[in-house]
Design an enzyme around this catalytic site. Structure first.
Site, PDB file in Angstrom:
ATOM      1  N   GLY A  36       2.782   4.077   7.721  1.00 38.14           N
ATOM      2  CA  GLY A  36       2.390   5.476   7.471  1.00 38.14           C
ATOM      3  C   GLY A  36       1.014   5.571   6.846  1.00 38.14           C
ATOM      4  N   GLY A  37       0.656   4.485   6.108  1.00 38.93           N
ATOM      5  CA  GLY A  37      -0.669   4.451   5.485  1.00 38.93           C
ATOM      6  C   GLY A  37      -1.665   3.638   6.298  1.00 38.93           C
ATOM      7  N   SER A  92       0.830  -1.209   0.000  1.00 43.17           N
ATOM      8  CA  SER A  92       0.000   0.000   0.000  1.00 43.17           C
ATOM      9  C   SER A  92       0.861   1.254   0.000  1.00 43.17           C
ATOM     10  CB  SER A  92      -0.894   0.004   1.247  1.00 43.17           C
ATOM     11  OG  SER A  92      -1.769  -1.111   1.201  1.00 43.17           O
ATOM     12  N   GLY A  93       0.296   2.317  -0.529  1.00 41.50           N
ATOM     13  CA  GLY A  93       0.983   3.610  -0.487  1.00 41.50           C
ATOM     14  C   GLY A  93       1.161   4.213  -1.872  1.00 41.50           C
ATOM     15  N   GLU A 149      -0.071  -5.695   5.571  1.00 42.30           N
ATOM     16  CA  GLU A 149       1.236  -5.657   4.906  1.00 42.30           C
ATOM     17  C   GLU A 149       2.158  -6.701   5.524  1.00 42.30           C
ATOM     18  OE1 GLU A 149       2.166  -1.537   5.534  1.00 42.30           O
ATOM     19  OE2 GLU A 149       1.547  -0.979   3.504  1.00 42.30           O
ATOM     20  N   ALA A 195       7.702   1.669   2.054  1.00 42.28           N
ATOM     21  CA  ALA A 195       8.155   1.799   3.446  1.00 42.28           C
ATOM     22  C   ALA A 195       8.267   3.276   3.801  1.00 42.28           C
ATOM     23  CB  ALA A 195       9.508   1.116   3.644  1.00 42.28           C
ATOM     24  N   THR A 248       3.888   4.961  -3.581  1.00 41.98           N
ATOM     25  CA  THR A 248       4.877   4.334  -4.484  1.00 41.98           C
ATOM     26  C   THR A 248       4.271   3.080  -5.110  1.00 41.98           C
ATOM     27  OG1 THR A 248       6.583   5.148  -2.965  1.00 41.98           O
ATOM     28  CG2 THR A 248       7.289   3.578  -4.654  1.00 41.98           C
ATOM     29  N   LYS A 292       7.166   0.771   8.807  1.00 44.64           N
ATOM     30  CA  LYS A 292       6.004   0.816   7.910  1.00 44.64           C
ATOM     31  C   LYS A 292       4.756   1.151   8.696  1.00 44.64           C
ATOM     32  CE  LYS A 292       5.487  -2.386   4.843  1.00 44.64           C
ATOM     33  NZ  LYS A 292       5.069  -1.335   3.891  1.00 44.64           N
TER      34      LYS A 292
HETATM   35  O1  DER Z   1       2.112   2.209   5.247  1.00 39.98           O
HETATM   36  C1  DER Z   1       3.094   1.784   4.595  1.00 39.98           C
HETATM   37  O2  DER Z   1       4.010   1.105   5.115  1.00 39.98           O
HETATM   38  C2  DER Z   1       3.164   2.111   3.139  1.00 39.98           C
HETATM   39  O3  DER Z   1       3.980   1.187   2.498  1.00 39.98           O
HETATM   40  C3  DER Z   1       3.537   3.571   2.898  1.00 39.98           C
HETATM   41  O4  DER Z   1       3.725   4.269   4.093  1.00 39.98           O
HETATM   42  C4  DER Z   1       4.713   3.794   1.975  1.00 39.98           C
HETATM   43  O5  DER Z   1       4.878   5.187   1.785  1.00 39.98           O
HETATM   44  P1  DER Z   1       4.724   5.897   0.351  1.00 39.98           P
HETATM   45  O6  DER Z   1       3.301   6.335   0.215  1.00 39.98           O
HETATM   46  O7  DER Z   1       5.696   7.036   0.444  1.00 39.98           O
HETATM   47  O8  DER Z   1       5.100   4.893  -0.720  1.00 39.98           O
END
Ligand code: DER
Length: 222
Positions: free
Chosen positions: A94-95, A26-27, A101, A80, A29, A92
């Site tokens: 952030g989302g 997810s995310g 994951e 990440a 990237t 990990k």
């Molecule tokens: O939540 C996570 O680990 C996601 O992979 C994400 O935080 C990755 O960050 P990005 O949006 O900068 O790719």
């Protein structure tokens, strides 16, 4: 676009391995990776790590297989929030997708992570991002009481578009922990009653980290 560059490098690795089942993280990237994957000759099935990724994969016409229905995944690609190189580990979450994951990473034979250079640091916590943990709502007070006993600073993650805490795709809450102290206490934190996932991926869950500037960490590429 470094995210696109990293996504293309990961796609190359994936196509070499011809996975029957591909785990998709997810995310933002990974969003680029999904776009590239949809334009490639990949014909396998995909499993997802979030509602966001599921909807994007569905929109591109992929058959998204339920994570609970698979016993193993051949290759996974994820992002990440921090990559530390000494030791090699990831932060990990952030989302807020950290639980699924990590499930995908644990089921996968080869785990690829894609990052832009801003994510890469030498030591854990050097980037200054918190360590997210997923917490079952009913246990919130007990978990925060234990975190305070351990001297770990915490905050409940709140989101945009909704008053109050972020609710994960599993119906849980996310706490962001101050990194340095939490890093020292990872095992204690993982064992707290009500903590469903911790957003640190250590060496056993990492096979290859691809940085868009060409750096690679982990096992040698095929
Ligand atoms: O939540 C996570 O680990 C996601 O992979 C994400 O935080 C990755 O960050 P990005 O949006 O900068 O790719």
């Amino acid at each position: 676009d470094p995210k696109l560059t990293a996504a293309r490098m990961a796609l190359e690795e994936v196509l070499k391995r011809q996975p029957k089942i591909l785990g998709v993280g997810s995310g933002t990237t990974v969003h680029k990776f999904i776009d590239e994957l949809s334009r490639s000759e990949f014909t396998g099935k995909v499993v997802s790590t979030s509602f966001d990724t599921t909807l994007r994969l569905k929109e591109k016409g992929f058959e998204v297989v339920d994570l609970m229905s698979v016993n193993r995944i051949d290759v996974s690609v994820d992002g990440a929030d921090e990559v530390s190189t000494e030791p090699l580990s990831l932060i990990k979450g952030g989302g807020a997708a950290l639980l699924r994951e990590k499930v995908v990473a644990e089921l996968s034979s080869f785990r690829i992570y894609i990052v832009d250079p801003s994510k890469v640091v030498e030591k854990p916590c050097d980037r200054g991002v918190p360590i997210p943990i997923e917490v079952v709502p009913v246990s919130l007070s007990a978990v925060t009481k234990n975190l305070e006993r351990l001297g770990v600073k915490w905050s409940v993650r709140t989101g945009s578009g909704k008053l109050g805490p972020v609710i994960t795709d599993n119906g849980n809450l996310v706490l962001d922990l101050e990194c340095n102290r939490a890093w020292e206490l990872l095992e204690e934190i993982k064992s707290l009653n009500g903590v469903a996932a911790v957003g640190v991926f250590e060496r056993d869950l990492i096979d290859l980290v691809i940085v868009s500037d060409g750096r690679k960490y982990g096992k040698d590429t095929m």
